[in-house]
Design a protein around this motif. Structure first.
Motif, PDB file in Angstrom:
ATOM      1  N   ASP A 188      12.872  -6.356  -1.003  1.00  0.00           N
ATOM      2  CA  ASP A 188      12.112  -6.539   0.225  1.00  0.00           C
ATOM      3  C   ASP A 188      11.214  -5.323   0.414  1.00  0.00           C
ATOM      4  O   ASP A 188      11.700  -4.181   0.428  1.00  0.00           O
ATOM      5  CB  ASP A 188      13.048  -6.698   1.426  1.00  0.00           C
ATOM      6  N   LEU A 189       9.905  -5.557   0.567  1.00  0.00           N
ATOM      7  CA  LEU A 189       8.956  -4.462   0.647  1.00  0.00           C
ATOM      8  C   LEU A 189       8.937  -3.805   2.026  1.00  0.00           C
ATOM      9  O   LEU A 189       9.132  -4.463   3.049  1.00  0.00           O
ATOM     10  CB  LEU A 189       7.550  -4.954   0.303  1.00  0.00           C
ATOM     11  N   ARG A 190       8.689  -2.517   1.995  1.00  0.00           N
ATOM     12  CA  ARG A 190       8.547  -1.760   3.235  1.00  0.00           C
ATOM     13  C   ARG A 190       7.274  -2.233   3.959  1.00  0.00           C
ATOM     14  O   ARG A 190       6.205  -2.322   3.335  1.00  0.00           O
ATOM     15  CB  ARG A 190       8.442  -0.272   2.907  1.00  0.00           C
ATOM     16  N   PRO A 191       7.345  -2.542   5.245  1.00  0.00           N
ATOM     17  CA  PRO A 191       6.141  -3.012   5.953  1.00  0.00           C
ATOM     18  C   PRO A 191       5.156  -1.873   6.201  1.00  0.00           C
ATOM     19  O   PRO A 191       5.538  -0.716   6.332  1.00  0.00           O
ATOM     20  CB  PRO A 191       6.704  -3.552   7.271  1.00  0.00           C
ATOM     21  N   GLY A 192       3.881  -2.228   6.264  1.00  0.00           N
ATOM     22  CA  GLY A 192       2.859  -1.268   6.656  1.00  0.00           C
ATOM     23  C   GLY A 192       2.432  -0.288   5.586  1.00  0.00           C
ATOM     24  O   GLY A 192       1.752   0.697   5.896  1.00  0.00           O
ATOM     25  N   VAL A 193       2.792  -0.534   4.336  1.00  0.00           N
ATOM     26  CA  VAL A 193       2.388   0.375   3.259  1.00  0.00           C
ATOM     27  C   VAL A 193       0.981   0.012   2.797  1.00  0.00           C
ATOM     28  O   VAL A 193       0.682  -1.161   2.542  1.00  0.00           O
ATOM     29  CB  VAL A 193       3.364   0.299   2.072  1.00  0.00           C
ATOM     30  N   ARG A 194       0.120   1.020   2.691  1.00  0.00           N
ATOM     31  CA  ARG A 194      -1.254   0.790   2.235  1.00  0.00           C
ATOM     32  C   ARG A 194      -1.530   1.547   0.933  1.00  0.00           C
ATOM     33  O   ARG A 194      -1.006   2.633   0.704  1.00  0.00           O
ATOM     34  CB  ARG A 194      -2.257   1.242   3.293  1.00  0.00           C
ATOM     35  N   PHE A 195      -2.342   0.908   0.101  1.00  0.00           N
ATOM     36  CA  PHE A 195      -2.874   1.607  -1.061  1.00  0.00           C
ATOM     37  C   PHE A 195      -4.009   2.518  -0.602  1.00  0.00           C
ATOM     38  O   PHE A 195      -4.548   2.358   0.504  1.00  0.00           O
ATOM     39  CB  PHE A 195      -3.410   0.606  -2.087  1.00  0.00           C
ATOM     40  N   GLN A 196      -4.383   3.424  -1.457  1.00  0.00           N
ATOM     41  CA  GLN A 196      -5.415   4.398  -1.108  1.00  0.00           C
ATOM     42  C   GLN A 196      -6.824   3.807  -1.094  1.00  0.00           C
ATOM     43  O   GLN A 196      -7.780   4.498  -0.757  1.00  0.00           O
ATOM     44  CB  GLN A 196      -5.319   5.598  -2.053  1.00  0.00           C
ATOM     45  N   ASN A 197      -6.946   2.513  -1.435  1.00  0.00           N
ATOM     46  CA  ASN A 197      -8.225   1.812  -1.272  1.00  0.00           C
ATOM     47  C   ASN A 197      -8.252   0.996   0.020  1.00  0.00           C
ATOM     48  O   ASN A 197      -9.174   0.221   0.256  1.00  0.00           O
ATOM     49  CB  ASN A 197      -8.502   0.903  -2.475  1.00  0.00           C
ATOM     50  N   GLY A 198      -7.226   1.157   0.843  1.00  0.00           N
ATOM     51  CA  GLY A 198      -7.162   0.473   2.125  1.00  0.00           C
ATOM     52  C   GLY A 198      -6.425  -0.846   2.105  1.00  0.00           C
ATOM     53  O   GLY A 198      -6.146  -1.417   3.167  1.00  0.00           O
ATOM     54  N   GLU A 199      -6.101  -1.362   0.914  1.00  0.00           N
ATOM     55  CA  GLU A 199      -5.400  -2.639   0.808  1.00  0.00           C
ATOM     56  C   GLU A 199      -3.929  -2.490   1.194  1.00  0.00           C
ATOM     57  O   GLU A 199      -3.299  -1.453   0.920  1.00  0.00           O
ATOM     58  CB  GLU A 199      -5.498  -3.167  -0.623  1.00  0.00           C
ATOM     59  N   THR A 200      -3.376  -3.527   1.803  1.00  0.00           N
ATOM     60  CA  THR A 200      -1.955  -3.536   2.148  1.00  0.00           C
ATOM     61  C   THR A 200      -1.132  -3.928   0.937  1.00  0.00           C
ATOM     62  O   THR A 200      -1.476  -4.871   0.203  1.00  0.00           O
ATOM     63  CB  THR A 200      -1.686  -4.527   3.292  1.00  0.00           C
ATOM     64  N   LEU A 201      -0.044  -3.225   0.701  1.00  0.00           N
ATOM     65  CA  LEU A 201       0.864  -3.562  -0.403  1.00  0.00           C
ATOM     66  C   LEU A 201       1.518  -4.910  -0.146  1.00  0.00           C
ATOM     67  O   LEU A 201       2.060  -5.154   0.928  1.00  0.00           O
ATOM     68  CB  LEU A 201       1.948  -2.485  -0.522  1.00  0.00           C
TER      69      LEU A 201
END
Length: 509
Positions: free
Chosen positions: A100-113
Motif C-alpha cells: 500500500d503506497l504512502r499517500p501524498g508522495v510526489r516525484f520531483q517533476n510534480g507527478e504524484t506517485l
C-alpha cells in the motif's frame, strides 16, 4: 559467494570497475567552493549513469540514493521499515506481496506517485543492461497496479529474501521511477525520484548539484543545497578539505593520519559491512579435501591481517553475514575462525600433507592501499603451517577472466553491503562447481521461510554449514571508512552500509 559490482565484488565485473577507481588520480574541478546555505562533499568515482537501473556498479548508487527511494528500507541495525509504502502483506503461499503506497508522495517533476509507476519500474528493470532484475529478483514474475495506491507483486516461487531486496537503503534494484519522466527525460543524466534532494545540474565526471525538494513527503533536508564533486585522487580530496573547497570527504586510514589534529577538522572512523575475503577453489587439489580447507582457515590470524595490511583500518571478520545484524552469530561462535596453527598442521598431516604443499594466490594488484600488503601477510601466515603460496598479482581484466572461469586455487576478493543476507551466503555457481546438495537444501529451506525470523534462523544454518566446510570462502576483514569533515557540521552519521542518505541531515550546525 555470489556478489556483484563495485565494492560488491563477489561478481568479477564489479571488482574491475572499482579497481579503476582505486588507482585513479586527478584533481578537483576548478571554481568549486562551499556555501553558507549548503554543503559540498567529495566522492572518488563519478557515476557512469544517473539511471538507477542502468548500472550494477556500486559507486553509482551513491548518487542515486540522493534522489530515489524504494517501497521499503533497511535500518543500520537490519530492521525492514516502510518508506514509499506504508506496509505490505505476504500471501500464505509466499507467491504474492501486496504494498500500500504512502499517500501524498510526489516525484520531483510534480507527478504524484501511483501504483502504475511502481509496476512500470519493475517491468522496466527486466531490461536492465547489467541484469539487475535477474540478480536481485530471480523469482519476480510481474507487478500489477490493482488500484491507484496498491501494487501486487507476483513471484514464480517463494523467495523469503524478496522483501529484503525491496528494502535496500542503497536503492539498488528497488528505486521507484516515474513513468512519465522515463518517457520525457534522459534519465542517464537527469534523476527524477521521490527523495529529499532534487537535481539542479550535472556535469559528468565533475559535479552534481542538488537542492532541497520542497514537496518532499518526509523530513526536509537540513541544508538548502548539496554539491557533490568528483575527485579521484585521495590526496587531492584531503587538500581540498584542508583548503575549505569541500566540507566532507570519505577516505581511508592513511588520510586519517594526515588529517588527525588538523585545526578546524573532525575525523571519524566508521566500521562498514564491506569485507575482504579469500575464495577457495574446491575443484582444485588439494582444496577438494575438507581438512586442507579447514587447516587453511585455522592458519589465519585475522586481527594481525587487519593491523598489518590495513594499518588498523579494518577489523577481524569471521562471518559471512555481517555481525552488525543483531541476529547473526558472534565471531566466536563461527567454526574455524580463530587461529590455531598446531591444529592446522595436524589437519594437513591427516589429509596427507605432513610437509605442506605449494599453491598460488591471485589478486588485483593495487586494488586498494591494503591489498598488496594483505596478500603478503597471507603468504607469511600460511607458510607457518607449511602452505607455500606464490603470489600472483594481476591486472583487473585478467583477474576477472580467471575468476569467472574458475582458473585459480586461491583468490582474493571483496564485497560490500547487501540488504538481503541471503546474498552473503549464496555460492556463485561456475566458479567452484555445482553447489553441494546438502547446502542447496539449506538454501532452499531459507527461501521458503514464512517470515523474517524463520528466514534469519535458516540463514544461520546455512552459515554454520559453510563455516564448517570452509566453503565457498573464508571471510577475513571488515574494512573501515574514514569520514573527515569541517568542524561545525552536524548530522554526520555514516551507516555501515555506507549509504549517503544521511547527507540530508547534515548542516552547518
Amino acid at each position: 559467494m555470489k556478489k556483484q559490482n563495485g565494492f560488491s565484488l563477489r561478481s568479477a565485473a564489479g571488482a574491475a570497475a572499482c579497481a579503476m577507481v582505486a588507482v585513479a588520480v586527478g584533481c578537483s574541478p576548478p571554481g568549486s567552493s562551499t556555501s553558507a546555505t549548503g554543503i559540498t562533499v567529495a566522492e572518488t568515482s563519478a557515476p557512469s549513469t544517473l539511471d538507477p537501473q542502468g548500472s550494477a556498479l556500486y559507486a553509482d548508487r551513491f548518487a542515486w540514493q540522493l534522489s530515489y527511494q524504494c517501497l521499503m528500507t533497511t535500518t543500520p541495525g537490519g530492521k525492514i521499515e516502510p518508506e514509499l509504502a506504508t506496509g505490505y502483506q505476504r500471501s500464505d503461499d509466499g507467491l504474492t506481496y501486496t504494498f500500500d503506497l504512502r499517500p501524498g508522495v510526489r516525484f520531483q517533476n510534480g507527478e504524484t506517485l501511483t501504483a502504475e509507476d511502481v509496476a512500470f519500474t519493475f517491468d522496466r528493470l527486466k531490461s536492465s543492461p547489467d541484469g539487475i532484475s535477474e540478480e536481485l529478483f530471480p523469482t519476480f514474475e510481474k507487478a500489477e497496479a490493482t488500484s491507484a495506491s496498491t501494487v501486487v507483486f507476483h513471484l514464480k516461487r517463494p523467495d523469503a529474501g524478496f522483501l529484503n531486496n525491496m528494502a535496500n537503503p542503497l536503492v539498488w534494484g528497488c528505486a521507484v521511477m516515474s513513468k512519465k519522466a522515463a518517457a520525457s527525460e534522459n534519465l542517464a543524466t537527469r534523476m527524477v525520484g521521490t527523495g529529499p534532494w532534487v537535481q539542479e545540474s550535472y556535469r559528468p565526471n565533475s559535479e552534481l548539484k542538488l537542492k532541497r525538494f520542497d514537496d518532499y513527503w518526509g523530513q526536509k533536508t537540513k541544508s538548502e543545497r548539496l554539491s557533490v564533486l568528483y575527485v579521484p585522487g585521495s590526496a587531492t580530496q584531503v587538500s581540498d578539505l584542508q583548503a575549505g573547497a569541500v566540507d566532507l570527504i570519505f577516505t581511508g586510514t592513511s588520510s586519517a593520519r594526515t588529517l588527525s589534529g588538523s585545526d578546524g577538522l573532525e575525523v571519524g572512523t566508521v566500521p562498514t559491512d564491506s569485507t575482504i575475503f579469500l575464495q577457495i577453489n574446491n575443484l582444485t587439489a588439494p582444496f577438494d579435501n575438507l581438512k586442507v580447507r579447514q587447516a587453511l582457515a585455522l592458519a589465519l590470524d585475522r586481527d594481525s591481517l587487519a593491523e598489518h595490511a590495513y594499518s588498523g583500518g579494518g577489523a577481524r571478520a569471521s562471518l559471512y553475514i555481517p555481525d552488525g545484524e543483531s541476529w547473526a552469530p558472534k565471531p566466536a561462535e563461527v567454526p574455524f575462525s580463530t587461529q590455531d596453527t598446531a591444529k592446522a598442521k595436524a589437519l594437513l598431516a591427516e589429509a596427507g600433507y605432513p610437509d605442506g604443499f605449494s599453491t598460488s594466490l591471485m589478486y588485483i594488484s593495487g586494488y586498494d592501499p591494503g591489498t598488496n600488503d594483505l596478500a603478503a601477510a597471507l603468504q607469511d601466515q600460511l607458510a607457518k603451517v607449511g602452505i607455500k603460496v606464490k603470489l600472483d598479482p594481476l591486472e583487473r581484466g585478467a583477474w576477472v577472466d580467471r575468476l569467472t572461469k574458475a582458473q585459480y586455487p586461491l583468490s582474493w576478493n571483496a564485497q560490500s553491503y547487501y540488504s538481503n543476507p541471503y546474498q552473503y551466503v549464496q555460492p556463485a555457481e561456475g566458479r567452484q562447481g555445482a553447489v553441494p546438495a546438502e547446502l542447496q537444501k539449506l538454501l532452499d529451506d531459507a527461501l521458503r521461510a514464512g517470515d523474517q525470523a524463520a528466514y534469519q534462523a535458516a540463514l544461520i544454518a546455512v552459515e554454520k554449514w559453510e563455516a564448517e566446510n570452509v566453503y565457498p570462502t573464508v571471510t577475513l576483514l571488515a574494512t573501515n571508512t574514514v569520514v573527515a569533515y569541517r568542524k561545525g557540521l552536524t548530522g554526520v552519521e555514516l551507516p555501515p552500509s555506507q549509504s549517503r542518505t544521511f547527507l540530508a541531515q547534515v548542516s552547518r550546525g
